[in-house]
Scaffold this active site. Sequence first.
Site, PDB file in Angstrom:
ATOM      1  N   LYS A 190      33.274  11.602  -7.700  1.00  0.00           N
ATOM      2  CA  LYS A 190      33.050  10.686  -8.825  1.00  0.00           C
ATOM      3  C   LYS A 190      32.455  11.481  -9.972  1.00  0.00           C
ATOM      4  O   LYS A 190      31.819  12.508  -9.749  1.00  0.00           O
ATOM      5  CB  LYS A 190      32.082   9.572  -8.404  1.00  0.00           C
ATOM      6  CG  LYS A 190      32.099   8.364  -9.305  1.00  0.00           C
ATOM      7  CD  LYS A 190      33.205   7.391  -8.947  1.00  0.00           C
ATOM      8  CE  LYS A 190      33.300   6.252  -9.956  1.00  0.00           C
ATOM      9  NZ  LYS A 190      34.238   5.214  -9.514  1.00  0.00           N
ATOM     10  N   ASP A 232      37.044   4.393 -14.770  1.00  0.00           N
ATOM     11  CA  ASP A 232      36.021   3.515 -14.184  1.00  0.00           C
ATOM     12  C   ASP A 232      35.408   2.794 -15.383  1.00  0.00           C
ATOM     13  O   ASP A 232      36.047   2.707 -16.445  1.00  0.00           O
ATOM     14  CB  ASP A 232      34.968   4.345 -13.400  1.00  0.00           C
ATOM     15  CG  ASP A 232      34.024   3.474 -12.558  1.00  0.00           C
ATOM     16  OD1 ASP A 232      34.429   3.050 -11.475  1.00  0.00           O
ATOM     17  OD2 ASP A 232      32.883   3.213 -13.000  1.00  0.00           O
TER      18      ASP A 232
HETATM   19  P1  NDP Z   1      35.379  -1.858 -17.506  1.00  0.00           P
HETATM   20  O1  NDP Z   1      34.624  -0.911 -18.339  1.00  0.00           O
HETATM   21  O2  NDP Z   1      36.797  -2.117 -17.787  1.00  0.00           O
HETATM   22  O3  NDP Z   1      34.643  -3.275 -17.491  1.00  0.00           O
HETATM   23  C1  NDP Z   1      33.321  -3.399 -17.048  1.00  0.00           C
HETATM   24  C2  NDP Z   1      32.872  -4.843 -17.254  1.00  0.00           C
HETATM   25  O4  NDP Z   1      31.612  -5.021 -16.612  1.00  0.00           O
HETATM   26  C3  NDP Z   1      32.678  -5.188 -18.710  1.00  0.00           C
HETATM   27  O5  NDP Z   1      32.899  -6.562 -18.903  1.00  0.00           O
HETATM   28  C4  NDP Z   1      31.190  -4.848 -18.917  1.00  0.00           C
HETATM   29  O6  NDP Z   1      30.592  -5.557 -19.989  1.00  0.00           O
HETATM   30  C5  NDP Z   1      30.598  -5.278 -17.601  1.00  0.00           C
HETATM   31  N1  NDP Z   1      29.422  -4.451 -17.314  1.00  0.00           N
HETATM   32  C6  NDP Z   1      29.381  -3.097 -17.194  1.00  0.00           C
HETATM   33  N2  NDP Z   1      28.124  -2.678 -16.990  1.00  0.00           N
HETATM   34  C7  NDP Z   1      27.379  -3.788 -16.952  1.00  0.00           C
HETATM   35  C8  NDP Z   1      25.996  -4.019 -16.775  1.00  0.00           C
HETATM   36  N3  NDP Z   1      25.139  -2.983 -16.571  1.00  0.00           N
HETATM   37  N4  NDP Z   1      25.564  -5.297 -16.767  1.00  0.00           N
HETATM   38  C9  NDP Z   1      26.414  -6.332 -16.959  1.00  0.00           C
HETATM   39  N5  NDP Z   1      27.746  -6.178 -17.168  1.00  0.00           N
HETATM   40  C10 NDP Z   1      28.204  -4.922 -17.153  1.00  0.00           C
HETATM   41  O7  NDP Z   1      35.181  -1.342 -15.990  1.00  0.00           O
HETATM   42  P2  NDP Z   1      36.042  -1.682 -14.707  1.00  0.00           P
HETATM   43  O8  NDP Z   1      36.527  -3.077 -14.765  1.00  0.00           O
HETATM   44  O9  NDP Z   1      36.983  -0.574 -14.505  1.00  0.00           O
HETATM   45  O10 NDP Z   1      34.938  -1.528 -13.549  1.00  0.00           O
HETATM   46  C11 NDP Z   1      34.153  -2.630 -13.081  1.00  0.00           C
HETATM   47  C12 NDP Z   1      33.585  -2.315 -11.714  1.00  0.00           C
HETATM   48  O11 NDP Z   1      34.670  -2.067 -10.798  1.00  0.00           O
HETATM   49  C13 NDP Z   1      32.706  -1.062 -11.617  1.00  0.00           C
HETATM   50  O12 NDP Z   1      31.725  -1.268 -10.631  1.00  0.00           O
HETATM   51  C14 NDP Z   1      33.670   0.003 -11.134  1.00  0.00           C
HETATM   52  O13 NDP Z   1      33.015   1.075 -10.494  1.00  0.00           O
HETATM   53  C15 NDP Z   1      34.501  -0.812 -10.162  1.00  0.00           C
HETATM   54  N6  NDP Z   1      35.805  -0.258  -9.818  1.00  0.00           N
HETATM   55  C16 NDP Z   1      36.733  -0.021 -10.779  1.00  0.00           C
HETATM   56  C17 NDP Z   1      37.973   0.490 -10.437  1.00  0.00           C
HETATM   57  C18 NDP Z   1      39.067   0.644 -11.441  1.00  0.00           C
HETATM   58  O14 NDP Z   1      40.209   0.911 -11.012  1.00  0.00           O
HETATM   59  N7  NDP Z   1      38.834   0.476 -12.724  1.00  0.00           N
HETATM   60  C19 NDP Z   1      38.275   0.850  -9.043  1.00  0.00           C
HETATM   61  C20 NDP Z   1      37.258   0.472  -8.095  1.00  0.00           C
HETATM   62  C21 NDP Z   1      36.066  -0.031  -8.493  1.00  0.00           C
HETATM   63  P3  NDP Z   1      30.214  -4.774 -21.362  1.00  0.00           P
HETATM   64  O15 NDP Z   1      31.511  -4.527 -22.051  1.00  0.00           O
HETATM   65  O16 NDP Z   1      29.333  -5.728 -22.089  1.00  0.00           O
HETATM   66  O17 NDP Z   1      29.507  -3.506 -20.980  1.00  0.00           O
END
Ligand code: NDP
Length: 446
Positions: free
Chosen positions: A126, A166
């Site tokens: 990662k 991510d």
């Molecule tokens: P994105 O950046 O596309 O979206 C993240 C979302 O979560 C946004 O709506 C963001 O809001 C919110 N968010 C992020 N940090 C926080 C926080 N500290 N508190 C509250 N809301 C938060 O990321 P992904 O959708 O790709 O990833 C989301 C999760 O899924 C993560 O845990 C990631 O590790 C996991 N994941 C992702 C994969 C992928 O293929 N993308 C694969 C496997 C797991 P804001 O815009 O306001 O920050």
Amino acid sequence: MHQLLQGVYDTVVSRNKGEVEFHQAVHEVLTSLSPLIEKDPHYAEAGLIDRIVEPERQIIFRVPWVDDQGNVRVNRGFRVEFNSALGPYKGGIRFHPSVNGGIIKFLGFEQIFKNALTNQGIGGGKGGSDFDPHGRSDAEVMRFCQSFMTELSRHIGPNTDVPAGDIGVGAREIGYMFGQYKRLRNSYDAGVLTGKGLAWGGSLVRTEATGYGAVRFAKNMLATRGEDLEGRRVVVSGSGNVAIYATEKAQALGAKVVALSDSAGYIVDEAGVDLELVKQIKEVERGRIKEYAERKGGSVQYVAGGSIWDVPCDVAIPSATQNELDGAAAATLIKNGVVAVSEGANMPSTPEAVEAFQGAGVLFGPGKAANAGGVGTSALEMQQNSSRSRWSFETAEAALDAIMDDIHDSCAATAEEYGRPGDYVLGANIAGFKRVADVMLAHGVI
Ligand code: NDP
């Protein structure tokens, strides 16, 4: 916890001071491994447990870049190459101000077992940076990505380490990083990154894979009780890549998704979320979820701050970030009748929340199993890059479904084998660990 495992855990805590998320992830895995070590003590031989909790390599580097006003900015970059027993290190890159060594280590550790569960021949790693892309211009994001890749390029390669996206890293950032890598290497190594654009080596379904997979996992868990998603009320946290495509698949299967969030608040739309509008706001305009309520008006509610888990639902799909769902939130969900929780994010539920769900008989799919569809489809992208082929949407989605079904079944069967039927946490940890451990034993002490 078994005495030997407790000793390893104590060393992890003292050697990785203050890295609480990493401690949490290790504690969960080692707790699950106790019945395995009791039954098969050879898994504790050859320093296997001591080795698996120590990354093979950790890289920390300076990322200098120039903002639009001409100021020099300095961020910190990380890549933790955790375990390469099963294949090249594989795992996403996160750009978020909260990123530090402990968070990348926890994510890399989880990734080892998740990737093993996909059965796709990929190791665990990662990376990321404390860079915050919010509010930055495209030009600033490009300059940052180029600087980040200038250093990272020394450490990665299609057979060495293959990053993906991510939090904060989507198609735009992957594009800038791939461009810089290609320029530095003078070589079109499509397989060095996944999550690429379709015109330059990307795979259909990769964008959708994590969210679609998390819903498939929920569907499979419900099926063990003769239930399904049709007509279910669903709450999905976040509104990024995972949340959007979890919503899309849940809706396609006849569920009603009533709430989404971002880090500033959440919306509730009792009519069911209008996903086209969410995509326009989040994917095209890079706006805030509150704009959904502003544009829809009517009965749509926006709650600033607060907890999205106060919204009653049958199925919860936490898809934002680690530890976003605590014991109190779990108690509220249980009181409101939740029947299944499928983690789209990595470690979104605290240990107290997991215990509460399991204690109440709620079907609980941990992230390392439920969200493995993303990395599983990344491995399919690598496969297409190696053979210079391009799969149809239907072929890629069928392969994703097969991966998710296999993960579900192997977690369920392992939980059963170790006397804890329905415990997907234990099933995922033991099943993933055994695949990696068997190969580490075969490779000798390295
Ligand atoms: P994105 O950046 O596309 O979206 C993240 C979302 O979560 C946004 O709506 C963001 O809001 C919110 N968010 C992020 N940090 C926080 C926080 N500290 N508190 C509250 N809301 C938060 O990321 P992904 O959708 O790709 O990833 C989301 C999760 O899924 C993560 O845990 C990631 O590790 C996991 N994941 C992702 C994969 C992928 O293929 N993308 C694969 C496997 C797991 P804001 O815009 O306001 O920050």
